[in-house]
Design an enzyme around this catalytic site. Structure first.
Site, PDB file in Angstrom:
ATOM      1  N   GLY A  97      84.142  42.766 -63.790  1.00 12.85           N
ATOM      2  CA  GLY A  97      85.331  41.906 -63.861  1.00 12.85           C
ATOM      3  C   GLY A  97      86.077  42.091 -65.165  1.00 12.85           C
ATOM      4  O   GLY A  97      85.857  43.060 -65.898  1.00 12.85           O
ATOM      5  N   GLY A  98      86.954  41.182 -65.471  1.00 14.18           N
ATOM      6  CA  GLY A  98      87.787  41.295 -66.656  1.00 14.18           C
ATOM      7  C   GLY A  98      87.113  40.825 -67.935  1.00 14.18           C
ATOM      8  O   GLY A  98      87.673  40.961 -69.014  1.00 14.18           O
ATOM      9  N   GLU A 155      69.747  52.194 -44.807  1.00 11.93           N
ATOM     10  CA  GLU A 155      70.263  51.517 -45.997  1.00 11.93           C
ATOM     11  C   GLU A 155      70.826  52.446 -47.080  1.00 11.93           C
ATOM     12  O   GLU A 155      71.989  52.347 -47.464  1.00 11.93           O
ATOM     13  CB  GLU A 155      69.127  50.669 -46.597  1.00 11.93           C
ATOM     14  CG  GLU A 155      69.421  50.072 -47.952  1.00 11.93           C
ATOM     15  CD  GLU A 155      70.499  49.002 -47.927  1.00 11.93           C
ATOM     16  OE1 GLU A 155      70.424  48.113 -47.067  1.00 11.93           O
ATOM     17  OE2 GLU A 155      71.414  49.055 -48.766  1.00 11.93           O
ATOM     18  N   GLN A 196      66.534  46.290 -39.938  1.00  9.56           N
ATOM     19  CA  GLN A 196      66.982  45.226 -40.845  1.00  9.56           C
ATOM     20  C   GLN A 196      68.388  44.679 -40.613  1.00  9.56           C
ATOM     21  O   GLN A 196      68.601  43.465 -40.650  1.00  9.56           O
ATOM     22  CB  GLN A 196      66.874  45.728 -42.297  1.00  9.56           C
ATOM     23  CG  GLN A 196      67.212  44.652 -43.300  1.00  9.56           C
ATOM     24  CD  GLN A 196      67.150  45.080 -44.746  1.00  9.56           C
ATOM     25  OE1 GLN A 196      67.713  44.427 -45.609  1.00  9.56           O
ATOM     26  NE2 GLN A 196      66.469  46.163 -45.058  1.00  9.56           N
TER      27      GLN A 196
HETATM   28  N1  CAO Z   1      63.224  49.445 -23.532  1.00 10.98           N
HETATM   29  C1  CAO Z   1      63.418  50.778 -23.362  1.00 10.98           C
HETATM   30  N2  CAO Z   1      63.990  51.564 -24.273  1.00 10.98           N
HETATM   31  C2  CAO Z   1      64.387  50.978 -25.440  1.00 10.98           C
HETATM   32  C3  CAO Z   1      64.219  49.598 -25.676  1.00 10.98           C
HETATM   33  C4  CAO Z   1      63.606  48.825 -24.651  1.00 10.98           C
HETATM   34  N3  CAO Z   1      63.403  47.511 -24.780  1.00 10.98           N
HETATM   35  N4  CAO Z   1      64.692  49.321 -26.898  1.00 10.98           N
HETATM   36  C5  CAO Z   1      65.141  50.485 -27.418  1.00 10.98           C
HETATM   37  N5  CAO Z   1      64.965  51.480 -26.543  1.00 10.98           N
HETATM   38  C6  CAO Z   1      65.321  52.899 -26.705  1.00 10.98           C
HETATM   39  C7  CAO Z   1      66.797  53.128 -26.888  1.00 10.98           C
HETATM   40  O1  CAO Z   1      67.463  53.042 -25.669  1.00 10.98           O
HETATM   41  C8  CAO Z   1      66.796  54.532 -27.476  1.00 10.98           C
HETATM   42  O2  CAO Z   1      66.612  55.464 -26.446  1.00 10.98           O
HETATM   43  P1  CAO Z   1      67.508  56.804 -26.290  1.00 10.98           P
HETATM   44  O3  CAO Z   1      67.442  57.510 -27.618  1.00 10.98           O
HETATM   45  O4  CAO Z   1      66.814  57.547 -25.195  1.00 10.98           O
HETATM   46  O5  CAO Z   1      68.876  56.417 -25.940  1.00 10.98           O
HETATM   47  C9  CAO Z   1      65.478  54.555 -28.291  1.00 10.98           C
HETATM   48  O6  CAO Z   1      64.772  53.388 -27.907  1.00 10.98           O
HETATM   49  C10 CAO Z   1      65.587  54.571 -29.790  1.00 10.98           C
HETATM   50  O7  CAO Z   1      66.659  53.784 -30.275  1.00 10.98           O
HETATM   51  P2  CAO Z   1      67.366  54.189 -31.653  1.00 10.98           P
HETATM   52  O8  CAO Z   1      67.909  55.570 -31.514  1.00 10.98           O
HETATM   53  O9  CAO Z   1      68.331  53.142 -32.027  1.00 10.98           O
HETATM   54  O10 CAO Z   1      66.157  54.153 -32.691  1.00 10.98           O
HETATM   55  P3  CAO Z   1      65.747  55.217 -33.823  1.00 10.98           P
HETATM   56  O11 CAO Z   1      64.462  54.708 -34.352  1.00 10.98           O
HETATM   57  O12 CAO Z   1      65.770  56.614 -33.376  1.00 10.98           O
HETATM   58  O13 CAO Z   1      66.900  55.043 -34.925  1.00 10.98           O
HETATM   59  C11 CAO Z   1      68.241  53.795 -36.504  1.00 10.98           C
HETATM   60  C12 CAO Z   1      66.898  53.942 -35.800  1.00 10.98           C
HETATM   61  C13 CAO Z   1      68.227  52.517 -37.326  1.00 10.98           C
HETATM   62  C14 CAO Z   1      68.477  54.998 -37.442  1.00 10.98           C
HETATM   63  C15 CAO Z   1      69.369  53.761 -35.457  1.00 10.98           C
HETATM   64  O14 CAO Z   1      69.071  52.745 -34.544  1.00 10.98           O
HETATM   65  C16 CAO Z   1      70.761  53.522 -36.045  1.00 10.98           C
HETATM   66  O15 CAO Z   1      71.383  54.401 -36.624  1.00 10.98           O
HETATM   67  N6  CAO Z   1      71.299  52.316 -35.832  1.00 10.98           N
HETATM   68  C17 CAO Z   1      72.630  51.955 -36.252  1.00 10.98           C
HETATM   69  C18 CAO Z   1      72.744  51.774 -37.717  1.00 10.98           C
HETATM   70  C19 CAO Z   1      71.757  50.778 -38.244  1.00 10.98           C
HETATM   71  O16 CAO Z   1      71.673  49.649 -37.832  1.00 10.98           O
HETATM   72  N7  CAO Z   1      71.033  51.222 -39.279  1.00 10.98           N
HETATM   73  C20 CAO Z   1      70.253  50.330 -40.089  1.00 10.98           C
HETATM   74  C21 CAO Z   1      68.952  50.074 -39.593  1.00 10.98           C
HETATM   75  S1  CAO Z   1      68.157  49.040 -40.756  1.00 10.98           S
HETATM   76  O17 CAO Z   1      67.742  50.087 -41.996  1.00 10.98           O
END
Ligand code: CAO
Length: 415
Positions: A247-248, A139, A17
């Site tokens: 607020g106030g 979130e 998101q």
């Molecule tokens: N081709 C190949 N690999 C890909 C890719 C693509 N097109 N797109 C993503 N990937 C891979 C990434 O490189 C990553 O690999 P590694 O772990 O081996 O480095 C993997 O996909 C997963 O990415 P991620 O760790 O970001 O995803 P997740 O589902 O495990 O975590 C989230 C999700 C949101 C917790 C994490 O991305 C995060 O903390 N982001 C920052 C904060 C944020 O934006 N949070 C809000 C999200 S909205 O609620």
């Protein structure tokens, strides 16, 4: 008419998101947003909270309008080469991967700068540099660590998270402003820069008034506009304030006619000082305009509960819309508690493009929230979200790849 950001090309590496909110906004301002997704899977939200089998979820469609989708396996050596070309041809790379994911892919800040020194790299992370910088964040975690949860809810209950997505969408908005500012600065420096919006920081920014109150509490030991005053006690930290106004001008949520059966038959009422005499007239307590216990804002603070109870006796005789109409005639600030159903059906929001009906080839028609920011010279036309990889061939052709080369990359699993 042209669009404000029509010369800007964005490499959109965002998912879920927070990041998608940011790039959708930039797309609405006219940027060409190319969303990079993994072939066969795509953004995880395409399949989350699905309401129609096989159709991209509303979660995805409502956060990815006006974008193009290209699939690339960015861990495949030939996929990496495609990504390098995209980096060279775009102005901004936006990402919200878990900390370190972009580096692990081989695209460190240094490498990106080598490929394109004008590139702006914009990131959402859960935390800024410090003890928690490596943590993944969603979130509600952001709401908890940014001060929103500890200050939301009622004093006698647990911390509460809010339905407003201040951690995700709120941080996406902060990031969008950072990107546009960096693009502006690039005009004079010619250089890109790294833009970071941490979710904890974004939530805290939106909870600024609570840090204000923390310091007031430490100085005076009491906050007279909070419902804990005058009968409750205050501890060391800013307490939950229920529905008190931040607020106030004191405010509270009051019952309206029908509250027994309608969970949203309520109105937010503000006892604004400049219209105090009008409030007293409307509710039939004219004597309060001269009574020393009620005549001034300071005198009223210990009596806020009684005042709101008295106003509520009046609002309970009116529907929330009747109360709104009467109070607004006297410039008394108030707002009905609108349900999502009422908002979705509100004609004026449809007229301004704040609520938009969009047609999607798989799911059919659905409602979305359009661009909440209206520019007079850059109107927004909301177009549907892309299907997974819908624009892969188109974008590859723009990069100069031939049909044979595209077919090869597809065969080896690079796109
Ligand atoms: N081709 C190949 N690999 C890909 C890719 C693509 N097109 N797109 C993503 N990937 C891979 C990434 O490189 C990553 O690999 P590694 O772990 O081996 O480095 C993997 O996909 C997963 O990415 P991620 O760790 O970001 O995803 P997740 O589902 O495990 O975590 C989230 C999700 C949101 C917790 C994490 O991305 C995060 O903390 N982001 C920052 C904060 C944020 O934006 N949070 C809000 C999200 S909205 O609620």
């Amino acid at each position: 008419m042209g669009k404000a950001l029509e010369d800007v090309r964005i490499l959109d590496f965002t998912h879920v998101q927070s990041g998608p909110t940011c790039t959708q906004l930039l797309a609405w301002f006219g940027a060409d947003v190319i969303k990079v997704e993994r072939a066969g899977a795509g953004d995880i939200t395409r399949e989350q909270l699905r309401d129609i089998p096989e159709a991209d979820s509303l979660y995805f469609t409502m956060l990815n309008h006006n974008k193009r989708s290209i699939t690339i396996d960015t861990k495949h050596p030939e996929g990496k080469l495609v990504l390098e070309e995209l980096i060279q041809s775009c102005d901004v790379l936006v990402e919200n991967f878990a900390p370190g994911a972009l580096d692990r892919m081989g695209f460190t800040w240094e490498r990106i700068q080598e490929l394109n020194p004008r590139m702006i790299v914009a990131s959402v992370k859960g935390f800024g540099p410090g003890p928690y910088e490596d943590c993944k964040v969603y979130e509600n975690v952001a709401q908890c660590v940014g001060g929103a949860a500890s200050t939301t809810g009622f004093d006698d209950g647990p911390p509460v998270v809010t339905g407003a997505q201040i951690g995700d969408s709120g941080t996406g908005l902060h990031l969008a402003l950072g990107i546009v500012t960096a693009l502006y600065q690039r005009k004079s420096t010619g250089r890109g820069q790294h833009v970071l919006a941490a979710m904890q920081d974004g939530v805290l920014n939106l909870c600024r008034v609570k840090l204000r109150d923390q310091q007031r509490l430490e100085r005076t030991g009491v906050m007279k506009e909070y419902p804990q005053h005058p009968n409750g006690t205050f501890g060391e930290a800013v307490p939950r304030a229920g529905n008190a106004s931040g607020g106030g001008q004191p405010g509270w949520i009051l019952k309206c006619k029908g509250w027994e059966t309608d969970p949203n038959a309520y109105i937010y009422f503000i006892a604004q000082a400049p219209v105090w005499a009008k409030i007293c007239n409307v509710i039939g307590r004219e004597e309060w305009t001269t009574d020393p216990d009620y005549a001034t804002p300071a005198a009223r603070l210990p009596h806020l509960k009684d005042i709101f109870a008295e106003v509520e006796r009046w609002t309970m005789t009116k529907t929330k819309f009747e109360a709104m109409a009467i109070l607004n005639k006297y410039d008394i600030p108030c707002g009905p508690i609108l349900s999502m159903k009422e908002i979705a059906e509100e004609p004026s929001l449809r007229k301004t493009g704040t609520i938009v009906e969009v047609d999607h080839p798989v799911r059919g028609k659905y409602l979305t929230v359009g661009n909440p920011i209206k520019l007079s010279d850059s109107p927004t036309e909301v177009t549907r979200s892309p299907l997974l990889g819908e624009h892969t061939d188109e974008v590859m052709a723009e990069l100069g790849y031939t049909a044979d080369q595209i077919a090869h990359l597809r065969t080896v699993g690079a796109i």
